[in-house]
Design an enzyme around this catalytic site. Structure first.
Site, PDB file in Angstrom:
ATOM      1  N   GLU A 159       4.926  -6.429  -2.791  1.00 43.12           N
ATOM      2  CA  GLU A 159       5.430  -5.216  -3.427  1.00 43.12           C
ATOM      3  C   GLU A 159       7.153  -5.431  -3.104  1.00 43.12           C
ATOM      4  OE1 GLU A 159       6.483  -4.346   0.543  1.00 43.12           O
ATOM      5  OE2 GLU A 159       4.603  -4.896   0.039  1.00 43.12           O
TER       6      GLU A 159
ATOM      7  N   ASP B 106       4.742   0.208   4.525  1.00 41.26           N
ATOM      8  CA  ASP B 106       3.865  -0.351   3.795  1.00 41.26           C
ATOM      9  C   ASP B 106       2.614  -0.875   4.146  1.00 41.26           C
ATOM     10  OD1 ASP B 106       3.192  -2.439   1.863  1.00 41.26           O
ATOM     11  OD2 ASP B 106       3.897  -4.256   2.975  1.00 41.26           O
TER      12      ASP B 106
ATOM     13  N   ASP C  96       9.290  -2.397   7.476  1.00 40.76           N
ATOM     14  CA  ASP C  96       9.505  -3.249   6.271  1.00 40.76           C
ATOM     15  C   ASP C  96      10.900  -2.994   5.614  1.00 40.76           C
ATOM     16  OD1 ASP C  96       8.369  -5.366   4.511  1.00 40.76           O
ATOM     17  OD2 ASP C  96       7.221  -4.155   3.416  1.00 40.76           O
TER      18      ASP C  96
ATOM     19  N   ARG D  38       9.056  -7.768  -3.599  1.00 42.76           N
ATOM     20  CA  ARG D  38       9.768  -8.688  -4.758  1.00 42.76           C
ATOM     21  C   ARG D  38       9.708  -7.502  -6.143  1.00 42.76           C
ATOM     22  NH1 ARG D  38       5.189 -13.106  -4.177  1.00 42.76           N
ATOM     23  NH2 ARG D  38       5.553 -12.191  -2.010  1.00 42.76           N
TER      24      ARG D  38
ATOM     25  N   LYS E  45      -3.578  -3.652   4.021  1.00 41.71           N
ATOM     26  CA  LYS E  45      -3.298  -4.505   5.071  1.00 41.71           C
ATOM     27  C   LYS E  45      -4.543  -4.156   6.087  1.00 41.71           C
ATOM     28  CE  LYS E  45       1.563  -4.816   4.765  1.00 41.71           C
ATOM     29  NZ  LYS E  45       1.688  -6.246   4.712  1.00 41.71           N
TER      30      LYS E  45
END
Length: 499
Positions: free
Chosen positions: A352, A273, A291, A354, A280
Site C-alpha cells: 500500500e 498497516d 509504517d 507505493r 499480515k
C-alpha cells in the site's frame, strides 16, 4: 542538554567529569597523558595493574584523582591506534555517553573530539558526539503510569580542545548537530507512539504545531474530499477500510528567495498497516505502527532545518492514512486510477505504501521542484537485501544518488545505491491495467522503486527505502530517527554547493 566548546588543559577543568581516551595496550591519548602527569602517574599505574586495557568501548570511572580539579575522570577505550577510524570513534563515544550519564555528573568536559583520525576532523567528532548524547538520554516513557526512577537530569557537555582555538566550522557543526538531534527526537517520538494515538489526524496536528513554532513554515492539510477532487484514487483506495480519515499534509519551509525552486521531501505516513485484506501475520504486527516513519522523518528534518535557519526552500509532503480490513476495504484484483491518470491493478493490498506515494509524487510536481526525495518503510525485501545497517537508495539520476550517499557517509547514516534498471519494469506489467502494484518475490524492493519511478519522470528523484533502518526490534525496540541526519546533511550540502 547544553553543548559548548572550551579551550584549556584537562587537569584544570572544574567539572563533574573529564573524559579522555586510552588506546589498546595502555597507550594514553594526549589529554590522558596530561592528566596522568598532573596526577603523578596515577592513571598509568592503574592501567599497568590491568584495570583498563584500552579495548574498544571499555570504560573506567575514577573518583578524586590527585591534582585533578574535576570530580571524576572517565577513561574510554579507543581500541588499536592503527585501526582507529570512524566506526571505532562512534563505538567509543557511545560507550562514553552511557557511562557518563550513569553518573551523577551535572557537567562534563570531553577530550575526544581532536583525536587524530583519517578522513574525519574535529567538527565531525563534535557532531557525532552530540548525536550520541541525544541517543543516550532518549527515553520514551511518558505513556507509563509511573515515571522512570533515577532518570538522568540535564547535563552540560563541553568539548575540550588542547591547542589553538575553536573554529567557525566547529561552532557550526555543534549548532547543526543539536538541531539534528532535536529533529531525530521528534521523529522517534512520533514513531514510538501507538497507532491509537498517532493517527493521520494526529500527524496533521503535529505539523500544524510545528508551523506555529517556526515562522518559516507554512502548513496546509487536505481532506479526503480534496484528494477526491484531485483524482487521488490510488491514495484513497488504501484508506477505504479505515474509520480514520486520511490527510495530505504539506509543510513549506521558505529559507531562501521565493524565486528559488524547492526540494521536496515526500514521507510515507501509514500510521498503522494491517495489510488490509491481504492481512499480515499476527506476529510483530504491533511494529506496523512504525509504517509512518518516513512521514516522521520529514517532520524531523523540517524541524532541524528550521532551527538551523537553512537558506533553502524545502517542501514536505506527507500522505497519511491507515490500512485496515473491513467490508469497504479495497480487494485484491481491484483497479484504481491514480492522480497521474495511470490505472493500477492492486494484486496485494499490503503493498500500500507505493499506492499513497505515487499520488503524492504526482502532487509534488505542482511545486516545480529541483529534486524530489521520498522516504518510506516500503518493503520487507529491502530488509532481506541490506539488513538493518543501510537504507536502500534508488534514483533516476546517478548524480543525485551520489549526493545522498555522500551525505550518508558524512553523518554515518548510510545508504546503499540499488539498481533501477529498465529490465525490472516488465515484472509490473498487468493484463488489465497500466500497471500492477507488485512484481513478484524476485527483486521486491527494486520493483517497488520501479513502480514509483513511473510517477517521477518529470523531475530529479530519489527513493529511500528505510524499512530496515527506521526502527529496531526486540529488547531495544524503538524508532531510530533515521534518516534525519542523512536528509538534513544533504540539504546543508546543497546550500554550501550553491554558495
Amino acid at each position: 542538554m547544553e553543548f559548548s566548546i572550551k579551550l584549556g588543559s584537562p587537569e584544570k577543568q572544574r567539572s563533574g567529569c573529564v573524559v579522555a581516551g586510552v588506546f589498546e595496550g595502555g597507550e594514553l591519548s594526549d589529554a590522558a597523558l596530561i592528566l596522568d602527569k598532573a596526577a603523578k602517574n596515577t592513571l598509568s599505574g592503574i592501567i599497568a595493574r590491568g584495570d583498563m586495557s584500552g579495548k574498544i568501548a571499555s570504560t573506567l570511572l575514577l573518583h578524586n584523582v590527585p591534582n585533578i580539579l574535576s570530580e571524576r575522570v572517565l577513561l574510554v577505550g579507543l581500541g588499536k591506534r592503527n585501526e582507529f577510524a570512524a566506526r571505532q570513534y562512534l563505538d567509543s563515544i557511545r560507550a562514553a555517553m552511557r557511562a557518563l550519564f550513569a553518573t551523577g555528573a551535572k557537567d562534563a568536559v570531553l577530550y575526544l573530539a581532536d583525536l587524530p583520525m583519517a578522513g574525519r576532523d574535529s567538527a565531525w567528532c563534535i557532531s557525532q558526539t552530540v548525536l550520541a548524547a541525544f541517543e543516550s538520554v532518549y527515553r520514551f516513557d511518558h505513556l507509563k503510569s509511573k515515571a522512570e526512577k533515577n532518570k538522568k537530569a540535564s547535563c552540560k557537555i563541553q568539548f575540550g580542545l588542547l591547542s589553538g582555538k575553536s573554529t567557525a566550522h566547529q561552532d557550526v557543526a555543534l549548532k547543526q548537530a543539536a538541531a539534528i538531534g532535536q529533529g531525530m527526537k521528534l521523529t522517534k517520538d512520533l514513531g514510538n507512539l501507538p497507532g491509537n494515538i498517532c493517527t493521520p489526524s494526529y500527524l496533521a496536528q503535529q505539523a500544524v504545531a510545528l508551523a506555529k513554532a517556526h515562522k518559516s513554515l507554512k502548513v496546509t492539510v487536505l481532506e479526503e474530499k480534496d484528494m477526491q477532487k484531485l483524482g487521488m484514487g490510488s491514495l484513497l483506495s488504501v484508506t477505504r477500510g479505515s474509520d480514520e480519515p486520511a490527510k495530505l499534509i504539506t509543510l513549506e519551509y521558505r529559507g531562501a528567495d521565493k524565486k528559488q525552486t524547492p526540494i521536496v521531501l515526500v514521507g510515507k505516513g501509514v500510521t498503522f498497516d494491517s495489510g488490509g485484506i491481504s492481512l499480515k501475520p499476527g506476529a510483530e504486527m504491533d511494529e506496523m505502527k512504525y509504517d509512518m516513519c518516513g512521514a516522521a522523518s520529514v517532520l524531523g528534518t523540517l524541524q532541524a532545518i528550521a532551527e538551523i535557519g537553512l537558506k533553502l526552500n524545502v517542501v514536505g509532503i506527507i500522505p497519511t492514512c491507515e490500512n485496515m480490513p473491513s467490508g469497504s476495504a479495497t480487494k485484491p484484483g481491484d483497479i484504481v486510477t491514480s492522480m497521474s491518470g495511470q490505472t493500477i491493478e492492486i494484486l496485494n493490498t499490503d503493498a500500500e505504501g507505493r499506492l499513497i506515494l505515487c499520488d503524492a509524487l504526482t502532487f509534488a510536481a505542482k511545486f516545480e521542484p529541483t529534486t524530489v526525495i521520498d522516504i518510506a518503510t516500503l518493503t520487507g525485501a529491502c530488509v532481506i537485501a541490506l539488513g538493518h545497517v543501510a537504507s536502500g537508495l534508488y534514483s533516476n539520476q546517478d548524480t543525485l544518488a551520489q549526493e545522498l550517499l555522500a551525505a550518508g557517509e558524512q553523518t554515518y547514516d548510510r545508504a546503499w545505491h540499488m539498481p533501477l534498471w529498465e529490465e525490472y519494469q516488465p515484472q509490473l506489467d498487468s493484463n488489465f491495467a497500466d500497471i500492477q502494484n507488485i512484481g513478484g518475490r524476485a527483486g521486491g524492493s527494486i520493483t517497488a522503486a520501479c513502480f514509483l519511478s513511473r510517477f517521477t519522470k518529470d523531475y530529479r528523484w530519489a527513493h529511500l527505502d528505510i524499512a530496515g533502518t527506521a526502527w529496531k526490534s526486540g529488547k531495544e525496540k524503538g524508532a531510530t530517527g533515521r534518516p534525519v541526519p542523512l536528509l538534513t546533511q544533504y540539504l546543508i550540502n546543497r546550500v554550501q554547493a550553491d554558495n
